[in-house]
Motif scaffolding. Structure first.
Motif, short mmCIF file in Angstrom:
data_model
loop_
_atom_site.label_atom_id
_atom_site.label_comp_id
_atom_site.label_asym_id
_atom_site.label_seq_id
_atom_site.Cartn_x
_atom_site.Cartn_y
_atom_site.Cartn_z
N ARG A 1 0.87 -1.17 0.00
CA ARG A 1 0.00 0.00 0.00
C ARG A 1 0.91 1.22 0.00
N ALA B 1 -8.11 -1.14 1.06
CA ALA B 1 -9.18 -0.29 1.59
C ALA B 1 -9.13 1.13 1.02
N ASP B 2 -10.21 1.50 0.32
CA ASP B 2 -10.41 2.87 -0.20
C ASP B 2 -9.26 3.34 -1.07
N ASP C 1 -7.06 4.52 -4.25
CA ASP C 1 -7.34 5.23 -5.49
C ASP C 1 -7.14 4.35 -6.71
N GLY D 1 -13.74 -1.08 -1.37
CA GLY D 1 -14.06 0.31 -1.67
C GLY D 1 -13.05 1.01 -2.56
N ALA D 2 -12.29 0.26 -3.35
CA ALA D 2 -11.30 0.87 -4.25
C ALA D 2 -12.01 1.66 -5.35
N ARG D 3 -11.31 2.68 -5.86
CA ARG D 3 -11.89 3.54 -6.89
C ARG D 3 -11.57 3.09 -8.30
#
Length: 254
Positions: free
Chosen positions: A152, A177-178, A180, A213-215
């Motif tokens: 990460r 988690a989250d 970009d 929740g990745a973009r």
């Protein structure tokens, strides 16, 4: 701050006809200069890396694991740093699993880790972050036949995730988690590859990124015998947005 990812090599398990094996260059500006961190340096990647940067200017190398398609060209980098036209005057930080120095010395053909002089080997630890210039890198141990880490990579609130090689495992949730951008291996396809504990299928990669929740999702580490179209179609069963695919020579803004 802007973070760029350059795909140096992305073929899974071996160099392919159009790409070296795994190698990803991450760059960001910090305090008046560009910092460069390399994630993996697999078979065939060192030559192609020279199209994108001078390998002598790298700030660090981070190895996910010690399979040849992720680390073998470190032996060539060692030659360049000692015997090239401008030998290095300092040690390159190399982060990897335990015993990386010994493993790379054997690959170089010499029994002792001193063969890899010019490298400052540092051992990764699960969920233990370290800093390199603008980057905070947190390794998470993942599920593969040898000790392996996903990374990460955060810089000024922007997060890039690189899974390394893994099958589905609990650590994918905090890793992704989250994020970009998730750069996820997708070596396997559902129905064709039934073994577990080695690689993600495209569907399992997309499901993990979605649930975390990745973009953005970018598939990588497809072996030469796997169709890009098949991998994208499978991932699209779980991922509602665009399924991107890593392509050698490509640079993307995270």
């Amino acid at each position: 701050m802007l973070m760029d990812l350059t795909i140096v090599g992305c073929t899974g398990s071996m160099a392919g006809p159009e790409s070296p094996a795994s190698c990803y260059l991450v760059r960001a500006e910090h305090r008046g200069r560009t910092w460069q961190v390399l994630l993996d340096l697999g078979s065939g990647a060192l030559g192609t890396l020279q199209r994108h940067t001078d390998p002598m200017t790298l700030d660090a190398l981070v190895l996910s694991h010690l399979h040849p398609d992720h680390c073998l060209d470190l032996t060539g980098l060692r030659v360049l740093r000692q015997h090239g036209p401008h030998p290095a005057d300092g040690d390159l930080p190399v982060y990897g699993p335990d015993n990386t120095a010994e493993r790379m010395a054997r690959a170089y053909g010499v029994g002792g880790p001193e063969a890899m002089r010019g490298m400052d080997f540092r051992t990764l630890a699960d969920a233990t972050p370290f800093e390199l210039g603008p980057f905070t890198i947190t390794p998470y141990e993942v599920w593969h036949p040898v000790p392996t880490f996903g990374f990460r990579v955060a810089a000024d609130g922007v997060v890039l995730v690189y899974t390394g090689d893994t099958d589905s495992c609990p650590n994918l949730a905090p890793l992704m988690a989250d994020a970009d951008l998730v750069l996820s291996e997708a070596s396997y396809l559902e129905g064709r590859d039934t073994g577990r504990g080695v690689h993600l299928t495209a569907l399992r990669a997309a499901t993990a990124a979605r649930d975390a929740g990745a973009r953005r999702l970018m598939l990588t580490h497809l072996p030469p015998w796997t169709s890009t179209e098949d991998a994208v179609a499978e991932a699209s069963r779980a991922w509602a947005g665009e399924v991107e695919v890593a392509r050698p020579g490509q640079t993307v803004r995270v």
